[in-house]
Design a protein around this motif. Structure first.
Motif, short mmCIF file in Angstrom:
data_model
loop_
_atom_site.label_atom_id
_atom_site.label_comp_id
_atom_site.label_asym_id
_atom_site.label_seq_id
_atom_site.Cartn_x
_atom_site.Cartn_y
_atom_site.Cartn_z
N GLU A 294 0.85 -1.19 0.00
CA GLU A 294 0.00 0.00 0.00
C GLU A 294 0.89 1.24 0.00
O GLU A 294 1.55 1.52 1.00
CB GLU A 294 -0.91 -0.01 1.22
N PRO A 295 0.95 1.95 -1.11
CA PRO A 295 0.26 1.67 -2.37
C PRO A 295 0.90 0.49 -3.10
O PRO A 295 2.04 0.11 -2.79
CB PRO A 295 0.42 2.97 -3.15
N GLU A 296 0.19 -0.06 -4.06
CA GLU A 296 0.71 -1.22 -4.78
C GLU A 296 1.90 -0.86 -5.66
O GLU A 296 2.79 -1.68 -5.88
CB GLU A 296 -0.39 -1.85 -5.64
N ARG A 297 1.92 0.38 -6.16
CA ARG A 297 3.00 0.80 -7.05
C ARG A 297 3.35 2.26 -6.78
O ARG A 297 2.62 2.96 -6.09
CB ARG A 297 2.59 0.63 -8.52
N LYS A 298 4.46 2.69 -7.33
CA LYS A 298 4.84 4.09 -7.22
C LYS A 298 3.76 4.96 -7.87
O LYS A 298 3.06 4.52 -8.80
CB LYS A 298 6.18 4.34 -7.92
N SER A 299 3.65 6.19 -7.41
CA SER A 299 2.65 7.10 -7.97
C SER A 299 3.10 7.60 -9.34
O SER A 299 4.28 7.50 -9.70
CB SER A 299 2.44 8.29 -7.04
N ASP A 300 2.16 8.16 -10.09
CA ASP A 300 2.47 8.71 -11.41
C ASP A 300 3.54 9.80 -11.32
O ASP A 300 4.39 9.92 -12.21
CB ASP A 300 1.21 9.29 -12.06
N THR A 301 3.49 10.59 -10.26
CA THR A 301 4.45 11.70 -10.14
C THR A 301 5.87 11.19 -9.92
O THR A 301 6.84 11.89 -10.18
CB THR A 301 4.06 12.60 -8.97
N GLN A 302 6.01 9.96 -9.44
CA GLN A 302 7.32 9.37 -9.23
C GLN A 302 7.87 8.68 -10.48
O GLN A 302 9.08 8.46 -10.58
CB GLN A 302 7.27 8.34 -8.10
N THR A 303 7.01 8.36 -11.42
CA THR A 303 7.43 7.56 -12.58
C THR A 303 7.23 8.24 -13.92
O THR A 303 7.80 7.81 -14.93
CB THR A 303 6.67 6.22 -12.60
N ILE A 304 6.42 9.28 -13.97
CA ILE A 304 6.11 9.94 -15.25
C ILE A 304 6.45 11.42 -15.16
O ILE A 304 6.06 12.09 -14.21
CB ILE A 304 4.61 9.76 -15.61
N VAL A 305 7.16 11.91 -16.16
CA VAL A 305 7.52 13.33 -16.23
C VAL A 305 6.93 13.92 -17.50
O VAL A 305 7.10 13.35 -18.59
CB VAL A 305 9.05 13.52 -16.23
N TRP A 306 6.21 15.02 -17.35
CA TRP A 306 5.60 15.70 -18.51
C TRP A 306 6.37 16.99 -18.81
O TRP A 306 6.65 17.77 -17.92
CB TRP A 306 4.14 16.04 -18.23
N LYS A 307 6.69 17.21 -20.06
CA LYS A 307 7.31 18.46 -20.52
C LYS A 307 6.44 19.01 -21.64
O LYS A 307 6.58 18.60 -22.81
CB LYS A 307 8.73 18.19 -21.03
N THR A 308 5.49 19.88 -21.30
CA THR A 308 4.55 20.39 -22.31
C THR A 308 4.71 21.88 -22.50
O THR A 308 5.31 22.56 -21.70
CB THR A 308 3.11 20.07 -21.88
#
Length: 308
Positions: A294-308
């Motif tokens: 808990e949580p089952e996986r890392k959060s999006d903020t820890q694994t995904i980076v957006w450059k827009t």
């Protein structure tokens, strides 16, 4: 309606006429003209019901089919044509989002399992899964992999004995102490570090041995270079995991350190192929467990980076 729920338009018509009060007591009070009007009205309503039912069924069918699309290469128009048009059917944004959300929900349910049911899995299902993995991209399209599917209990037992022997040495000598500590919670329900046991290697109906090809060999025996082998086979195994999940099955990605050569010889594979992963595939056991997270996986903020 007092009858069972209708499944087709013919049943709708029968139900309508059977339940309409055409008994003698009711009809005796109507003139011929009134009776004709009642019958006509009944027919119109019946047609409307049938039309609605058919339209609703067709709409649901189209909704299901509309999320599918076709993509394929065209047929060459001449022998020297090296490139051909690629036909790709584009979906609506609503359909695209629906498909992406559906796959995300499916993959979020995926867990690595070490407890398998003995229940059989049909060979054609495993074949579909492996063919899906083989659609993965690869360096220069060399497809530097071989998937060996094992269901023979004799072979599975031999593989298990090889792996357990080497894994015991791995835990005692080869693996770093930090690795042993990190995986302890994952394997503690299966074995300890003094005597390694891997019952799932004989419990699962299928073992998938993934081999990477350091190089390929042509039909004429000529050596062919392969490129980005590690990356290519890794991508194929990722697609294999998704295909297993999609088929309502489970798997475990394991690396049989030290047993690679013995497994290769046991399965009669050539020297230029090396074991990449060993993956049992099947249904989870009825009493299967997984490490609680808990949580089952890392959060999006820890694994995904957006450059827009």
């Amino acid at each position: 309606l007092r009858l069972p729920f209708p499944t087709n338009s013919n049943q709708i018509l029968k139900i309508w006429f059977w339940n309409f009060p055409f008994d003698s007591a009711t009809m005796s009070g109507l003139s011929l003209k009134q009776g004709a009007l009642v019958a006509a009205a009944s027919s119109i309503v019946s047609i409307m019901i049938v039309s609605w039912l058919r339209n609703t069924t067709d709409s649901l069918k189209r909704l299901k089919e509309d999320d599918e699309f076709e993509a394929h290469q065209a047929t060459p128009t001449s022998k020297d044509q090296s490139h051909v048009p690629f036909h790709h059917e584009r979906l609506t944004l609503v359909q695209i989002r629906r498909r992406s959300q559906k796959l995300l929900r499916l993959c979020r349910q995926r867990r690595t399992l070490r407890f398998f049911s003995h229940d059989p899995v049909p060979k054609d299902v495993i074949s579909n899964i492996l063919q899906t993995a083989c659609t993965a991209p690869s360096g220069a399209h060399r497809q530097p992999w071989t998937f060996v599917a094992v269901s023979s209990m004799v072979l599975k037992q031999n593989i298990r004995e090889l792996v357990e022997k080497e894994e015991t040495l791995n835990y005692k000598r080869r693996m770093r102490k930090s690795w042993v500590a990190d995986v302890e919670s994952m394997v503690s329900q299966v074995h300890d570090t003094d005597k390694v046991e891997k019952p799932y290697l004989t419990e699962a109906p299928w073992l998938i041995l993934v081999f990477k090809q350091a190089h390929s060999v042509s039909d004429e025996g000529e050596r062919l270079d392969n490129y980005y082998v590690q990356e290519s086979v890794g991508i194929a195994c990722g697609m294999l995991c998704v295909a297993v999940q999609n088929a309502n099955l489970v798997t475990l990605t394991s690396t049989p350190m030290g047993a690679e050569r013995g497994i290769r010889d046991l399965l009669g594979r050539p020297a230029h192929e090396k074991v990449f992963l060993l993956m049992p595939v099947g249904f989870p056991a009825a009493d299967a467990t997984v490490p609680y997270r808990e949580p089952e996986r890392k959060s999006d903020t820890q694994t995904i980076v957006w450059k827009t």
